[in-house]
Write a protein that holds these residues in place. Structure first.
Motif, PDB file in Angstrom:
ATOM      1  N   THR A  65       4.139  10.136  -9.468  1.00  0.00           N
ATOM      2  CA  THR A  65       3.579  10.359 -10.804  1.00  0.00           C
ATOM      3  C   THR A  65       2.593  11.524 -10.851  1.00  0.00           C
ATOM      4  OG1 THR A  65       1.882   8.680 -10.382  1.00  0.00           O
ATOM      5  CG2 THR A  65       3.863   7.987 -11.567  1.00  0.00           C
ATOM      6  N   ARG A  66       1.782  11.682  -9.818  1.00  0.00           N
ATOM      7  CA  ARG A  66       0.756  12.727  -9.843  1.00  0.00           C
ATOM      8  C   ARG A  66       1.190  14.008  -9.164  1.00  0.00           C
ATOM      9  NH1 ARG A  66      -3.924   8.713  -8.924  1.00  0.00           N
ATOM     10  NH2 ARG A  66      -4.076   7.884 -11.033  1.00  0.00           N
ATOM     11  N   THR A  96       0.843  -1.207   0.000  1.00  0.00           N
ATOM     12  CA  THR A  96       0.000   0.000   0.000  1.00  0.00           C
ATOM     13  C   THR A  96       0.872   1.249   0.000  1.00  0.00           C
ATOM     14  OG1 THR A  96      -1.672  -1.202   1.246  1.00  0.00           O
ATOM     15  CG2 THR A  96      -1.863   1.194   1.222  1.00  0.00           C
ATOM     16  N   GLU A  97       1.908   1.241   0.794  1.00  0.00           N
ATOM     17  CA  GLU A  97       2.814   2.397   0.854  1.00  0.00           C
ATOM     18  C   GLU A  97       3.603   2.540  -0.441  1.00  0.00           C
ATOM     19  OE1 GLU A  97       3.723   2.658   5.617  1.00  0.00           O
ATOM     20  OE2 GLU A  97       4.549   0.975   4.473  1.00  0.00           O
ATOM     21  N   ASP A  98       3.936   1.412  -1.094  1.00  0.00           N
ATOM     22  CA  ASP A  98       4.578   1.469  -2.404  1.00  0.00           C
ATOM     23  C   ASP A  98       3.668   2.228  -3.380  1.00  0.00           C
ATOM     24  OD1 ASP A  98       6.770   0.014  -1.564  1.00  0.00           O
ATOM     25  OD2 ASP A  98       6.305  -1.780  -2.745  1.00  0.00           O
ATOM     26  N   ARG A  99       2.361   1.883  -3.360  1.00  0.00           N
ATOM     27  CA  ARG A  99       1.402   2.543  -4.248  1.00  0.00           C
ATOM     28  C   ARG A  99       1.311   4.037  -3.950  1.00  0.00           C
ATOM     29  NH1 ARG A  99      -2.797  -0.876  -2.696  1.00  0.00           N
ATOM     30  NH2 ARG A  99      -1.742  -2.839  -2.890  1.00  0.00           N
ATOM     31  N   LEU A 100       1.307   4.380  -2.647  1.00  0.00           N
ATOM     32  CA  LEU A 100       1.239   5.785  -2.247  1.00  0.00           C
ATOM     33  C   LEU A 100       2.472   6.538  -2.751  1.00  0.00           C
ATOM     34  CD1 LEU A 100       0.034   8.175  -0.702  1.00  0.00           C
ATOM     35  CD2 LEU A 100       1.148   7.292   1.366  1.00  0.00           C
ATOM     36  N   ALA A 101       3.655   5.971  -2.590  1.00  0.00           N
ATOM     37  CA  ALA A 101       4.882   6.616  -3.073  1.00  0.00           C
ATOM     38  C   ALA A 101       4.820   6.791  -4.589  1.00  0.00           C
ATOM     39  CB  ALA A 101       6.108   5.788  -2.673  1.00  0.00           C
ATOM     40  N   ARG A 138       9.542  -0.552  -7.337  1.00  0.00           N
ATOM     41  CA  ARG A 138       8.802  -1.805  -7.140  1.00  0.00           C
ATOM     42  C   ARG A 138       7.399  -1.697  -7.716  1.00  0.00           C
ATOM     43  NH1 ARG A 138      11.401  -1.882  -2.141  1.00  0.00           N
ATOM     44  NH2 ARG A 138       9.637  -0.866  -1.144  1.00  0.00           N
ATOM     45  N   GLU A 139       6.769  -0.570  -7.493  1.00  0.00           N
ATOM     46  CA  GLU A 139       5.397  -0.387  -7.998  1.00  0.00           C
ATOM     47  C   GLU A 139       5.392  -0.343  -9.527  1.00  0.00           C
ATOM     48  OE1 GLU A 139       1.304  -0.168  -7.737  1.00  0.00           O
ATOM     49  OE2 GLU A 139       2.775  -0.730  -6.231  1.00  0.00           O
ATOM     50  N   ILE A 140       6.381   0.316 -10.116  1.00  0.00           N
ATOM     51  CA  ILE A 140       6.484   0.351 -11.574  1.00  0.00           C
ATOM     52  C   ILE A 140       6.652  -1.071 -12.112  1.00  0.00           C
ATOM     53  CG2 ILE A 140       7.968   1.032 -13.512  1.00  0.00           C
ATOM     54  CD1 ILE A 140       8.490   3.677 -11.933  1.00  0.00           C
ATOM     55  N   ALA A 141       7.520  -1.847 -11.485  1.00  0.00           N
ATOM     56  CA  ALA A 141       7.763  -3.234 -11.927  1.00  0.00           C
ATOM     57  C   ALA A 141       6.496  -4.070 -11.747  1.00  0.00           C
ATOM     58  CB  ALA A 141       8.906  -3.849 -11.126  1.00  0.00           C
TER      59      ALA A 141
END
Length: 187
Positions: A155-156, A145-150, A181-184
Motif C-alpha cells: 500500500t505504501r 507480522t510479516e503479513d502486515r509488512l507485505a 489476508r491482511e486486507i481481510a
C-alpha cells in the motif's frame, strides 16, 4: 471364451501377479491397466466390448473390477444383458450360477461396508485431531507480522506482488496471499 482384466492403482504397482494367474487359468485375451479405480478405465471398457454371449470375464479379485456395490451391480447387469458371466480367481465367484451371483453381491456389500467404516474412522480421526489443535494443509509462509509488512509494502511502497515476494524471499503468490489476508483481517 475367457477374457481377462487386470488393474493396479498406481504406476509403482505391477500387474504381473494378476497376469500370471489369468494366464494359468487359461485366459488368452487379457486387458490390463495401471489406473485408479476412480478415473477412466479404458482397458475395462475394451474388455467389456470384447465380450460376446457365452464369454466369461475373468478377474484376479472382484475389487480390481468395481469401485462400489452400485458399480459392481451395474457391471453385472451389463454382463448379464450381453449373455456373459464373471469369474474371480481368488474368490468363490462365478456368475454363471445363481449361487455365484449371490456370493458376488454379498462380497460387494461387505467391501462397500468396509470402505464406509474406514471413511468414518478417518473422519473421526480428523475431528479428534482438530479438537487437539492440529491444523491440516500447508503451513503459512508468513506470520501475522510479516503479513502486515507485505501489506505496508504493497500500500505504501506501490510495489507489485512480485517485487514484494523478491524483497521478502517468497513467491509472488505467497506475497499476494499475505496482502489479501491482511486486507481481510482489517475489514
Amino acid at each position: 471364451m475367457l477374457v481377462g482384466y487386470a488393474r493396479v492403482s498406481t504406476n509403482e504397482q505391477e500387474t504381473q501377479l494378476q497376469l500370471d494367474a489369468l494366464k494359468a487359468a487359461g485366459v488368452r485375451t487379457i486387458y490390463a491397466e495401471k489406473t485408479s479405480g476412480i478415473g477412466p478405465r479404458p482397458e475395462l471398457h475394451r474388455a467389456l466390448s470384447a465380450l460376446r454371449p457365452g464369454y466369461t470375464l475373468v478377474v484376479y479379485k472382484v475389487d480390481r473390477l468395481a469401485r462400489s456395490l452400485k458399480d459392481l451391480l451395474h457391471l453385472l447387469e451389463r454382463l448379464r444383458s450381453g449373455g456373459a458371466s464373471l469369474r474371480s480367481l481368488t474368490e468363490p465367484v462365478d456368475t454363471s450360477s445363481a449361487m455365484g451371483e449371490l456370493v458376488l453381491q454379498i462380497l460387494g456389500a461387505v467391501a462397500q461396508f468396509e470402505r464406509s467404516i474406514i471413511r468414518e474412522r478417518c473422519e473421526a480421526g480428523r475431528v479428534a485431531a482438530r479438537a487437539r489443535g492440529v491444523r491440516f494443509g500447508r503451513q503459512r509462509m508468513f506470520s501475522k507480522t510479516e503479513d502486515r509488512l507485505a501489506f505496508e509494502l504493497y500500500t505504501r511502497g506501490n510495489l507489485s506482488f512480485k517485487e514484494i515476494g523478491g524483497l521478502l524471499g517468497v513467491s509472488y503468490t505467497a506475497a499476494r496471499d499475505a496482502v489479501r489476508r491482511e486486507i481481510a483481517f482489517r475489514r
